[in-house]
Design an enzyme around this catalytic site. Structure first.
Site: not given
Ligand code: HXC
Length: 510
Positions: A169-170, A404-405
């Site tokens: 949850g939170g 591009g790499a």
């Protein structure tokens, strides 16, 4: 006076017992330590100063006014790790399952405010059942206050989360906004909604481990950066991590004394790259032979193994290392690798940690799965991160730097400060086979001609010298001298000053 001191001791003793011996025993039976035992391991001996140990909740619903426990489910304070100040909060599962009430949240936000004001790192240890159900919206409001501070502290002080039990949850969103998340294997799990809710909503049957254990978050989701065997290992490794990190975004990285000579020559690196360009080799070998004493703190080693990210030191000073790994998918850049490395590069840039990049990349991974999954946007994250980074950037191309790499991996064109290449480097738009098949398509039926074209292409482009002729590579270096070169470059770049144009913030492709 004696009576007053005795009363104080009694109150402290009572607070330290948390939810009581029975619940402490249950915690131990599950293989977990208590909040205070964890803090003891994390911090230097006797350095912990606890704050707010007498705080109690103020809830009067559901008979809660008769059920109050000092500390209210979270232990907070500050101490030191190898002499450097850090702030800490640790959820106490023995008190209302570590759930977050209004007062519990105030304890955490007080520590967050202190950490930010005093510019020191903060570590949160999580072991809790989410919002205190009896407090309703007061608990939700408390979470919101914690989240807001996570965001304001981001990029100013390092924030670390360690998940050591349930985290639901939170409780999951605060860690998600911190810099790194670590988990303990088998005893911790993280999810927004648990197995019961999943069953109700989607009819899926899944265990807590399958839904959000360390085996999921370190391998599949990449939510967590590493899983540890037990609480003790996790806390000791957090001490190790803190030694790599600066206290805040204005302070220098820590420098640890080392006996490892910066000029150390590693002749074995001369034969690291195999003769056959398609044969893989382990990039870890280069990393551990370059950093001080082989000490490398790897992040997300079980996720996107085609790129390696982590911290090491050169001449005692922390560096962030990013390296393509030819052993996994030939070191190709895909969406996962780009996201992983992009976030790491940004962390280093936030905290003035110089970047050392080792490149052996055949390009971006082709295919519908990648394109449909947003490769363009994810690849752009890494490109963006490197291009905006103003920390010293040193790049060493060991073998392939294709397409591009090549640009993305901290090239000269995106403000690489020192760009080195080994003599084995191949810097080109693509590999020889692919290139020849496109530019000499008409000769495809003639193997002899194709072989000749391939040889010509390899001779011209499969070397570092075309790039070096243009100054895109500053120097072609012997592999054995890589550590020395990096160390000298780091010293040369010590006073680097580059500022990006003023902006409220950038708009990195999320
Ligand atoms: C109050 C809680 C609690 C909670 C646990 N406890 N969670 N009390 N609020 N959220 C208490 C239990 O009543 C119990 O008290 C003790 O903690 C230990 O819990 P157990 O259930 O006995 O332990 P275990 O079997 O190990 O199960 C742990 C658990 C489970 C998986 C965490 O307790 C659980 O599912 N809790 C609820 C989780 C949840 O749904 N939380 C709300 C999420 S919503 P006693 O006195 O018996 O020892 C949320 C919204 C925030 O967080 C959104 C903000 C963005």
């Amino acid at each position: 006076m004696n009576d007053i001191i005795a009363e104080l001791e009694k109150r402290r003793e009572n607070a330290r017992l948390g939810g009581g011996q029975k619940r402490i025993d249950a915690q131990h039976q599950r293989g977990k330590l208590t909040a205070r035992e964890r803090i003891e391991l994390l911090l230097d001996e006797n350095s912990f100063e606890e704050l707010d140990m007498y705080v109690e909740h103020r809830c009067t619903d559901f008979g809660m006014e008769k059920n109050k426990i000092s500390g209210d489910g979270v232990v907070t304070g500050w101490g030191t790790v190898n002499g450097r100040v850090i702030y800490v909060f640790a959820k106490d599962f023995t008190v209302f399952g570590g759930s977050l009430s209004e007062e519990h949240a105030k304890k955490i936000t007080k520590i967050q405010d202190m950490a930010l004001r005093n510019r020191a790192p903060i570590i949160g240890l999580f072991d809790a059942g989410g919002a205190r159900i009896q407090e309703g919206v007061a608990a939700l409001g408390g979470y919101g206050e914690v989240f807001q501070r996570n965001v304001l502290s981001s990029g100013v002080i390092p924030q670390i989360s360690v998940i050591m039990g349930p985290c639901a949850g939170g409780d999951v969103y605060s860690p998600a906004m911190t810099d790194f998340i670590f988990m303990v294997k088998d005893t911790s799990y993280m999810f927004v909604t648990g197995p019961d809710v999943v069953k109700t909503v989607t009819n899926e049957e899944v265990t807590a481990e399958e839904l959000g254990g360390a085996s999921v978050h370190t391998v599949k989701s990449s939510i967590a950066d590493k899983g540890y065997e037990n609480d003790v290992e996790a806390m000791l490794q957090m001490r190790r991590l803190m030694d790599f990190l600066p206290g805040n975004n204005m302070s220098d990285v820590p420098v640890l004394p080392t006996k490892d000579c910066p000029d150390r020559v590693e002749t074995s690196l001369d034969s690291l790259v195999p003769e056959n360009p398609n044969q893989p080799y382990d990039m870890h070998e280069l990393i551990t032979k370059v950093v001080d004493e082989g000490d490398f703190f790897e992040i997300q080693e079980k996720f996107a193994g085609n790129i390696i990210c982590g911290f090491g030191r050169v001449e005692g000073q922390t560096v962030g290392i990013v390296a393509n790994q030819p052993m996994v998918l030939a070191g190709v850049l895909d969406s996962d690798a780009s996201r992983k490395a992009g976030r790491f590069v940004r962390f280093c840039d936030c905290f003035n940690i110089p970047l050392v990049t080792f490149v052996d990349v055949p390009g971006f991974l082709p295919g519908t799965a990648q394109e449909y999954g947003g490769l363009i946007k994810h690849g752009a994250k890494l490109l963006f991160a490197y291009a905006e980074a103003t920390v010293p950037k040193i790049t060493v191309i060991t073998r392939k730097a294709y397409g591009g790499a090549y640009d993305v991996m901290s090239s000269k064109h995106i403000r690489g400060d020192m760009n080195y290449a080994w003599p084995t480097a191949e810097i080109a738009v693509m590999g020889a086979k692919g290139a020849v098949e496109i530019i000499h398509r008409k000769d495809l039926d003639d193997p002899e001609k194709i072989a000749e074209h391939t040889k010509n292409y390899e001779d011209r482009f499969c070397s570092p010298f075309v790039a070096a002729e243009r100054g895109y590579i500053d120097e072609v270096i012997l592999p054995r001298n890589t550590r020395r070169r990096i160390s000298r470059a780091l010293n040369m770049l010590k006073n680097k000053q580059v500022e990006n144009p003023w902006k409220k913030h950038d708009n990195i492709p999320l």
